[in-house]
Design a protein around this motif. Structure first.
Motif, PDB file in Angstrom:
ATOM      1  N   GLN A  25      22.295  17.042 -17.086  1.00  0.00           N
ATOM      2  CA  GLN A  25      22.420  18.716 -16.849  1.00  0.00           C
ATOM      3  C   GLN A  25      22.975  18.914 -15.485  1.00  0.00           C
ATOM      4  N   CYS A  28      26.317  18.392 -15.276  1.00  0.00           N
ATOM      5  CA  CYS A  28      27.021  19.277 -16.001  1.00  0.00           C
ATOM      6  C   CYS A  28      27.361  20.568 -14.901  1.00  0.00           C
ATOM      7  N   VAL A  50      29.339  14.328 -19.921  1.00  0.00           N
ATOM      8  CA  VAL A  50      29.794  15.362 -19.078  1.00  0.00           C
ATOM      9  C   VAL A  50      31.234  15.496 -19.206  1.00  0.00           C
ATOM     10  N   THR A  54      31.739  19.119 -20.836  1.00  0.00           N
ATOM     11  CA  THR A  54      32.188  20.328 -19.712  1.00  0.00           C
ATOM     12  C   THR A  54      33.479  20.894 -20.414  1.00  0.00           C
ATOM     13  N   CYS A  65      25.673  21.965 -22.693  1.00  0.00           N
ATOM     14  CA  CYS A  65      24.792  20.832 -21.928  1.00  0.00           C
ATOM     15  C   CYS A  65      23.424  21.180 -22.094  1.00  0.00           C
ATOM     16  N   LEU A  70      23.779  16.836 -26.132  1.00  0.00           N
ATOM     17  CA  LEU A  70      23.930  15.478 -25.463  1.00  0.00           C
ATOM     18  C   LEU A  70      23.481  14.362 -26.207  1.00  0.00           C
TER      19      LEU A  70
END
Length: 445
Positions: A25, A28, A50, A54, A65, A70
């Motif tokens: 995170q 991110c 990511v 993203t 995120c 994830l």
């Protein structure tokens, strides 16, 4: 369905996810300077997540995120593993015809359902990504794409540093194939010399019989050129170890290298149990080999017994964490009944016999020997008995088991489905609590 249900009952990070999820995170958010020193592996998994999440978050104008999405990184990679295994099995076993193709697909499905790794497909751990990249590297090598294989190898190392061991194994495979192409004739291969010590003798004889000397130099030059992508990966890794002053990134006190030889025995036991439907046919050859070489077996049993007696190590994490199945295996088999660790020595010996036979038959003597050495290097320095350390070694062995019998494939599938159903059921429906913590605890591999 399984992923959705697990995220429903465990929406917040669980166990090691409490380190991995916040780290991803931070990435991110664009904060690539942040690092949690409790994390022991490099940031490859977070970069993969990511790199996908993203752009999707930007496109959908929504923050994706979080824990659920994830975890989906591993769900997608797990599905990709199935396709990768189909591709690999086709190349390894070179099966042709309708039945060979369908057996290969069924075998790949079973490998993708390998219970411990299948379970971790639903959590945010590094194992699924590392396995995918290691076998992508192996597949690219098998198809002659060594430069791309080395790139996949670097990516695998960035996910988990110990993947360098499997980069070395693939480099040995590249070396072995190159030697075969350059030195061995079709007649040599026809007589199955690759699965015995005879391979080394023939290769050495042919090499030293090369004349004049420039031919030897030319051969060595060709070998170095073939291996150069892997040599480059090795140099990059060596530079990392020097700069990092070690292999582990964080939490070094709990991950200090040691010598724990029984780890190799645990691997042989695990592979035997999960490959049992295919290896039943090897019991008779193993028994005959034992009777024929009974004095060697007696020495081996005595040596293994001494190693078990004087080199069995117990990590504090194993004794303290009752969430893992290894805690109960240790308590019920190795600790509660001390003689239990000796009773299963025949299982270790059979597992080593079957592993070597599988790898040498489908590949070569050199590759099989290199595989055992790589397993030793990857496992023996580990003090902690952790199922996840055995994933990649098991997958290498299982992928090299030729899918001959529909009955064996069916029993393997049924066994894996039953174990997966039981472990996921326990995780979802049997939460428990520690006296000193309000957090929900769950059983897992």
């Amino acid at each position: 369905m399984v992923s959705s249900q697990i995220n429903k009952i465990q929406p917040v990070p669980y166990l090691d996810e409490i380190y991995h999820v916040p780290q991803a995170q931070e990435y991110c958010r664009g904060n690539f300077s942040y690092w949690d020193n409790r994390i022991t592996t490099l940031p490859g998994l977070y970069l993969i997540s990511v790199g996908v999440i993203t752009p999707l978050s930007s496109w959908l104008s929504k923050n994706l995120c979080e824990t659920h999405h994830l975890r989906l990184t591993n769900v997608v990679l797990s599905l990709s593993n199935f396709v990768l295994y189909v591709w690999l099995i086709k190349k390894i076993h070179q099966d042709s015809g309708k039945h060979g193709t369908w057996k290969g697909i069924a075998s790949a499905l079973n490998v993708a359902l390998f219970p411990p790794l299948f379970f971790f497909s639903f959590l945010y751990y590094t194992d699924v990504a590392a396995s995918f990249l290691v076998f992508l590297m192996y597949g690219l090598h098998m198809y002659g794409k060594n430069a791309l294989a080395a790139v996949a190898g670097i990516a695998a190392v960035v996910v988990r540093q110990t993947s360098i061991v499997w980069v070395i194994l693939v480099a040995v495979g590249c070396f072995d194939l190159s030697l075969q192409k350059l030195l061995l004739t079709a007649k040599d291969r026809k007589f199955h010399i690759l699965s015995s010590w005879h391979q080394v003798q023939v290769v050495l004889k042919k090499f030293f019989n090369l004349a004049p000397a420039p031919q030897k130099i030319q051969l060595v030059g060709k070998l170095i050129l073939e291996l150069f992508p892997y040599i480059l990966v090795g140099l990059i890794f060596a530079a990392f170890v020097v700069i990092n002053n070690g292999l582990v990134v964080g939490d070094r006190d709990a991950h200090q290298a040691t010598i724990h030889v029984p780890q190799l025995f645990y691997l042989f036991a695990l592979v035997t149990l999960f490959a049992a439907p295919h290896w039943i046919s090897l019991v008779l050859p193993f028994s005959k080999a034992c009777l024929k070489n009974w004095y060697v077996i007696l020495v081996a049993v005595g040596l293994v017994g001494l190693i078990v007696r004087y080199n069995t190590l117990v990590h504090p994490y194993l004794l303290a964490d009752n969430r893992h199945y290894t805690f109960y295996i240790w308590k019920r088999v190795f600790e509660y009944q001390p003689w239990g660790r000796y009773v299963i020595i025949p299982l270790y010996l059979f597992g080593s016999f079957a592993t070597y036979r599988t790898m040498s038959t489908s590949k070569s003597f050199i590759f099989a020997l290199a595989f055992i050495v790589c397993c030793f290097v990857a496992l023996v320095p580990q003090r902690l008995l952790e199922i996840r350390y055995f994933f990649i070694p098991f997958l290498f062995v299982r992928l090299h088991i030729r899918p001959r019998s529909w009955m064996a494939l069916f029993f393997e599938f049924s066994m894996y489905i039953a174990i997966n159903a039981a472990t996921i059921y326990l995780f979802i429906t049997r939460p428990f609590y520690w006296a000193d913590s309000p957090l929900t605890q769950r059983f897992m591999w």
